[in-house]
Design a protein around this motif. Structure first.
Motif, short mmCIF file in Angstrom:
data_model
loop_
_atom_site.label_atom_id
_atom_site.label_comp_id
_atom_site.label_asym_id
_atom_site.label_seq_id
_atom_site.Cartn_x
_atom_site.Cartn_y
_atom_site.Cartn_z
N THR A 96 22.43 -53.17 -24.62
CA THR A 96 22.82 -51.98 -25.39
C THR A 96 21.55 -51.21 -25.70
O THR A 96 20.56 -51.78 -26.19
CB THR A 96 23.54 -52.37 -26.70
OG1 THR A 96 22.71 -53.26 -27.45
CG2 THR A 96 24.85 -53.06 -26.39
N VAL A 97 21.59 -49.89 -25.41
CA VAL A 97 20.40 -49.05 -25.51
C VAL A 97 20.79 -47.74 -26.18
O VAL A 97 21.85 -47.17 -25.86
CB VAL A 97 19.81 -48.77 -24.11
CG1 VAL A 97 18.50 -47.98 -24.23
CG2 VAL A 97 19.58 -50.05 -23.34
N PRO A 98 19.97 -47.21 -27.10
CA PRO A 98 20.24 -45.88 -27.64
C PRO A 98 20.26 -44.84 -26.52
O PRO A 98 19.39 -44.84 -25.64
CB PRO A 98 19.07 -45.64 -28.60
CG PRO A 98 18.60 -47.01 -28.97
CD PRO A 98 18.80 -47.84 -27.75
N LEU A 99 21.24 -43.96 -26.55
CA LEU A 99 21.38 -42.96 -25.49
C LEU A 99 20.13 -42.09 -25.38
O LEU A 99 19.73 -41.68 -24.28
CB LEU A 99 22.61 -42.10 -25.77
CG LEU A 99 22.90 -40.97 -24.77
CD1 LEU A 99 23.13 -41.53 -23.37
CD2 LEU A 99 24.11 -40.16 -25.22
N ALA A 100 19.48 -41.79 -26.51
CA ALA A 100 18.30 -40.93 -26.49
C ALA A 100 17.17 -41.52 -25.65
O ALA A 100 16.31 -40.79 -25.16
CB ALA A 100 17.81 -40.68 -27.91
N GLU A 101 17.17 -42.85 -25.47
CA GLU A 101 16.11 -43.51 -24.72
C GLU A 101 16.40 -43.58 -23.24
O GLU A 101 15.57 -44.08 -22.47
CB GLU A 101 15.90 -44.94 -25.27
CG GLU A 101 15.54 -45.00 -26.74
CD GLU A 101 14.12 -44.51 -27.00
OE1 GLU A 101 13.36 -44.30 -26.03
OE2 GLU A 101 13.77 -44.32 -28.18
N LEU A 102 17.57 -43.13 -22.80
CA LEU A 102 17.95 -43.27 -21.40
C LEU A 102 17.67 -42.04 -20.56
O LEU A 102 17.88 -42.05 -19.36
CB LEU A 102 19.44 -43.62 -21.29
CG LEU A 102 19.81 -45.08 -21.50
CD1 LEU A 102 21.30 -45.28 -21.26
CD2 LEU A 102 19.02 -46.00 -20.59
N PHE A 103 17.22 -40.95 -21.19
CA PHE A 103 16.92 -39.76 -20.40
C PHE A 103 15.79 -40.07 -19.42
O PHE A 103 14.74 -40.58 -19.79
CB PHE A 103 16.52 -38.60 -21.31
CG PHE A 103 17.62 -38.14 -22.22
CD1 PHE A 103 18.92 -38.02 -21.75
CD2 PHE A 103 17.38 -37.84 -23.54
CE1 PHE A 103 19.95 -37.60 -22.58
CE2 PHE A 103 18.40 -37.42 -24.38
CZ PHE A 103 19.69 -37.30 -23.89
N GLY A 104 16.03 -39.80 -18.15
CA GLY A 104 15.04 -40.08 -17.11
C GLY A 104 14.97 -41.52 -16.67
O GLY A 104 14.07 -41.90 -15.92
N TYR A 105 15.93 -42.36 -17.11
CA TYR A 105 15.85 -43.79 -16.79
C TYR A 105 16.06 -44.06 -15.30
O TYR A 105 15.48 -44.99 -14.75
CB TYR A 105 16.88 -44.56 -17.62
CG TYR A 105 16.82 -46.06 -17.39
CD1 TYR A 105 15.67 -46.79 -17.69
CD2 TYR A 105 17.89 -46.75 -16.84
CE1 TYR A 105 15.60 -48.15 -17.48
CE2 TYR A 105 17.84 -48.11 -16.63
CZ TYR A 105 16.69 -48.81 -16.95
OH TYR A 105 16.62 -50.16 -16.73
N ALA A 106 16.88 -43.25 -14.65
CA ALA A 106 17.15 -43.49 -13.22
C ALA A 106 15.86 -43.46 -12.41
O ALA A 106 15.62 -44.32 -11.55
CB ALA A 106 18.15 -42.45 -12.71
N THR A 107 15.00 -42.48 -12.68
CA THR A 107 13.73 -42.38 -11.95
C THR A 107 12.83 -43.56 -12.26
O THR A 107 12.20 -44.15 -11.38
CB THR A 107 13.02 -41.07 -12.32
OG1 THR A 107 13.88 -39.97 -12.01
CG2 THR A 107 11.71 -40.92 -11.56
N ARG A 108 12.79 -43.95 -13.54
CA ARG A 108 11.95 -45.08 -13.95
C ARG A 108 12.42 -46.38 -13.30
O ARG A 108 11.61 -47.19 -12.84
CB ARG A 108 12.00 -45.21 -15.47
CG ARG A 108 11.14 -46.31 -16.04
CD ARG A 108 9.68 -45.93 -15.99
NE ARG A 108 8.86 -46.87 -16.75
CZ ARG A 108 7.55 -46.81 -16.79
NH1 ARG A 108 6.91 -45.87 -16.12
NH2 ARG A 108 6.87 -47.69 -17.50
N LEU A 109 13.74 -46.58 -13.23
CA LEU A 109 14.27 -47.80 -12.64
C LEU A 109 13.94 -47.86 -11.15
O LEU A 109 13.59 -48.93 -10.62
CB LEU A 109 15.79 -47.86 -12.85
CG LEU A 109 16.51 -49.06 -12.24
CD1 LEU A 109 16.00 -50.37 -12.85
CD2 LEU A 109 18.02 -48.94 -12.43
N ARG A 110 14.06 -46.74 -10.47
CA ARG A 110 13.74 -46.73 -9.05
C ARG A 110 12.28 -47.13 -8.81
O ARG A 110 11.98 -47.89 -7.88
CB ARG A 110 14.01 -45.35 -8.45
CG ARG A 110 15.49 -45.09 -8.18
CD ARG A 110 15.67 -43.89 -7.27
NE ARG A 110 15.26 -42.65 -7.92
CZ ARG A 110 16.07 -41.87 -8.61
NH1 ARG A 110 17.35 -42.22 -8.73
NH2 ARG A 110 15.64 -40.76 -9.17
N SER A 111 11.38 -46.64 -9.64
CA SER A 111 9.96 -46.97 -9.45
C SER A 111 9.69 -48.44 -9.75
O SER A 111 8.86 -49.08 -9.10
CB SER A 111 9.08 -46.07 -10.32
OG SER A 111 9.30 -46.33 -11.70
#
Length: 718
Positions: free
Chosen positions: A673-688
């Motif tokens: 469970t993660v605050p939504l505000a912290e997920l902006f840009g997560y897709a790019t970070r996960l790929r790296s």
């Protein structure tokens, strides 16, 4: 004549295709259209040639964004089919579709099993009471396993899965299924040798392979026992004969599906066109027709245009409308779409008959409108028809004011049907036209977007004067902005995404006295109220609105505040919830009790008490201990096992709390469970962090207290 109408309705199936993104919903839909002869070429998602994903953005992104309706015929039955989105940002499209469907096919990935959005759409279908059958797709993939997928359905969704097929072959060698009801093998040979049996529209029917016969008999026995435990007629036959005939078993499966006591499970590979024909037969055999579902319920009032939620609904009278073409017309609009040829309003007709040129009463705008044309929809293609009758799903042209959720009915028999629920937006961005000359065009484009999609909200920030667009997630807003750019050619500047915060009461106040007195000539205003405010969950009494995070009750005795003024106080309190004292965010999670009050013989009125309720609650909230809440989502991350450490560290840095970690099909699956505000840009970070091999999905789980550092002092993100 009546028998002909009943036969027509009994041959109709209004169904949706539900699943997590990438489980294969659109491919299943395309294969259904191909198998029924509606199309003569198989559409592919990766090639951008599908019928239902016709929007340019859908084809570019390779996902379903907008619910698309198509019609086809199979074995003398008419299917009105809606392919729904699988991404969580477009869950409201699924909600509006489920509101008008009689049944659904839930598609699951044979490798991944039940995924987060699979669970969400399943719960949505539960709320609407929509019967389902399950189709375990992608059995040709490496790691595919029917039994594991069925176990995940049982453990995460908690239905009783009734598996009626056994796969023939595994992974790349998957060639067909064993039909456990009729104990026959069905294989698909892609046009090869058909000497093994009789070819029926590409399906080879033969005896059960000898090496699978013992396993097929064992599974048939388990199916019979599971059905007999839950169906009285099947139990009686099972006790007498110790087995069940195919006819009894089929009838019992139909009953269990329609009551929700069981879920029939089929399997196949839609991409390789294997398992589609048995799925179509199962839709006919097990899912209900419009005649098999209960009559739709609505509210009727002597005054045209009473709407759900209006104060006038207290005096309205409940009414049912059955699926009878001869009954007064009643339909629900569930989708509005602007096309180059005009404004389309999609309707589910619940009763009566409508023809071109007919006048209808539109409850939302409280006006009479006229039907221009009636269209049977094939995604972005339309065929004009003369009429639509009870049970049909069609689009009409000519309605100027109808919105998603509007009721259309016969002017002489007004009724208001319950509209689909609309989720509150959780992410906002500021938008403005790059050229000042395009400002008016942008405003009209955004208004049209909000009209087509009720989960999009457009407002003007009172502090900055900016136009703010709010929606269900980053992708939802990206799609909306891109639609403005592509559709109207308006270039738009977009601000950084901001989440929608809430405020709630941590410690309340008691006995707050508020007196509203106004005298400026003529009739004055007088209202005296005493309010108790406390966090929701404490106290008792008669409660109103618990489902919305706000409960109002009255403890006034002796008639000191008349009932009509009590309702006005409640309305005023609801008005005050729009802006809280911390930063102007909406307030939720509180209980307000009217404990006392006083009136004036001349100057008291509903208006005065509504004002007292609004201003009194605002004053009470300023004295309460308030807490800021932020939206929280459940994130499911799938990565190679060697990347788990980096993913866990990144989630911890984003204030994530890991709740589960498993290994599935050679990959690690981490749930947090993660605050939504912290997920902006997560897709790019996960790929790296995963060298491009990681994927994730998220679904909203509610709100949680935000730390003081989450929002800068004085921030007014909304």
């Amino acid at each position: 004549m009546r028998n002909n109408l009943d036969r027509h309705l009994s041959a109709v199936r209004n169904l949706g295709i539900l699943a997590h993104v990438d489980a294969g919903k659109t491919t299943v839909t395309e294969r259904i259209l191909y198998a029924t002869g509606t199309t003569h070429k198989r559409g592919e998602v990766h090639d951008g040639t599908t019928i239902t994903d016709f929007d340019p953005q859908e084809r570019d992104r390779g996902i379903t964004i907008f619910a698309a309706a198509v019609s086809c015929d199979w074995d003398g039955h008419r299917f009105n089919l809606i392919d729904t989105p699988g991404h969580v940002d477009f869950a409201d499209e699924v909600e509006r579709s489920l509101r008008v469907l009689d049944g659904a096919v839930a598609v699951f990935d044979a490798v991944a099993g039940v995924e987060p959005q699979s669970e969400s759409v399943w719960r949505q279908a539960d709320r609407h009471g929509v019967p389902r059958i399950a189709f375990v797709n992608k059995l040709d993939r490496v790691g595919a396993d029917l039994d594991s997928a069925v176990e995940s359905i049982r453990s995460r969704l908690h239905p009783v899965p009734l598996v009626v097929q056994l796969p023939i072959g595994a992974e790349n060698a998957f060639t067909g299924v064993v039909d456990l009801l009729r104990m026959r093998a069905l294989t698909w040979n892609d046009g090869g040798d058909t000497a093994a049996g009789t070819v029926i529209e590409g399906v080879v029917e033969a005896a059960v392979p000898e090496e699978l016969r013992e396993e097929a008999l064992r599974r048939r026995r388990l199916l019979e026992e599971a059905v007999a435990e839950r169906h009285p007629a099947a139990l009686e036959e099972f006790c007498d004969r110790e087995t069940l005939s195919a006819e009894t078993l089929s009838g019992a499966l139909r009953d269990l599906t329609r009551t929700g006591d069981g879920v029939v499970v089929l399997c196949g590979s839609a991409y390789r066109n294997r398992g589609i024909e048995p799925l179509l037969d199962a839709v006919v055999a097990y899912l209900p027709s419009p005649l098999d579902v209960p009559p739709v319920c609505g509210m009727r009032d002597a005054v045209h245009g009473v709407q759900a939620g209006d104060d006038g609904m207290q005096d309205a009278v409940g009414e049912q409308r059955s699926a009878d073409p001869a009954a007064p017309f009643a339909a629900l609009a569930f989708k509005v779409s602007a096309t180059p040829t005009g404004r389309l309003t999609y309707l589910r007709v619940y009763s009566g008959t409508i023809e071109k040129g007919d006048a209808v009463w539109e409850s939302g705008a409280r006006r009479t409108e006229r039907i221009g044309r009636i269209l049977r929809v094939q995604a972005d293609r339309h065929a004009q028809v003369d009429r639509a009758v009870a049970g049909d799903i069609v689009a009409v042209v000519g309605l100027k004011s109808a919105r998603a959720g509007s009721t259309l009915c016969a002017p002489g028999a007004p009724i208001v049907l319950e509209p689909p629920g609309v989720a509150e937006p959780v992410v906002s961005v500021a938008v403005e036209a790059r050229a000042s000359t395009d400002t008016d065009r942008l405003a009209s484009a955004l208004a049209r977007l909000a009209e087509e999609d009720p989960s999009l909200v457009v407002r003007t920030d009172p502090e900055t004067g900016q136009t703010v667009l709010s929606g269900m997630g980053e992708l939802h807003l990206e799609v909306a902005v891109e639609k403005v750019r592509l559709g109207l050619g308006v270039e738009v500047n977009v601000g950084r995404p901001r989440v929608t915060y809430r405020e709630t009461v941590a410690r309340g106040v008691s006995g707050l006295v508020f007196r509203h007195v106004k005298q400026d000539g003529g009739a004055g205003q007088f209202a005296h109220v005493v309010l108790d405010v406390e966090p929701l969950g404490a106290g008792g009494g008669t409660e109103i609105g618990a489902e919305s995070g706000f409960v109002f009750s009255s403890a006034v005795v002796g008639g000191r505040v008349p009932q009509e003024y009590v309702r006005a106080v409640e309305a005023g309190c609801r008005d005050a919830l729009a802006e809280g004292p911390l930063g102007g965010h909406p307030v939720t999670g509180l209980r307000v009790t009217l404990t006392d009050g006083a009136t004036h013989v001349k100057d008291s009125s509903e208006t005065a008490f509504r004002t007292a309720g609004r201003l009194g609650l605002r004053e009470a909230l300023r004295r309460c201990a308030m807490v800021l809440l932020e939206p929280v989502v459940e994130v499911t991350v799938t990565v190679p096992q060697d990347a788990v450490g980096g993913v866990l560290g990144d989630l911890a840095a984003r204030r994530g709390r890991v709740t589960d970690s498993t290994v599935r099909g050679g990959s690690a699956v981490v749930t947090a469970t993660v605050p939504l505000a912290e997920l902006f840009g997560y897709a790019t970070r996960l790929r790296s962090r995963s060298q491009g091999r990681g994927t994730f999905s998220a679904r909203p789980t509610g709100y949680a207290p935000a730390p003081a550092s989450a929002v800068a002092p004085g921030a007014t993100a909304k």
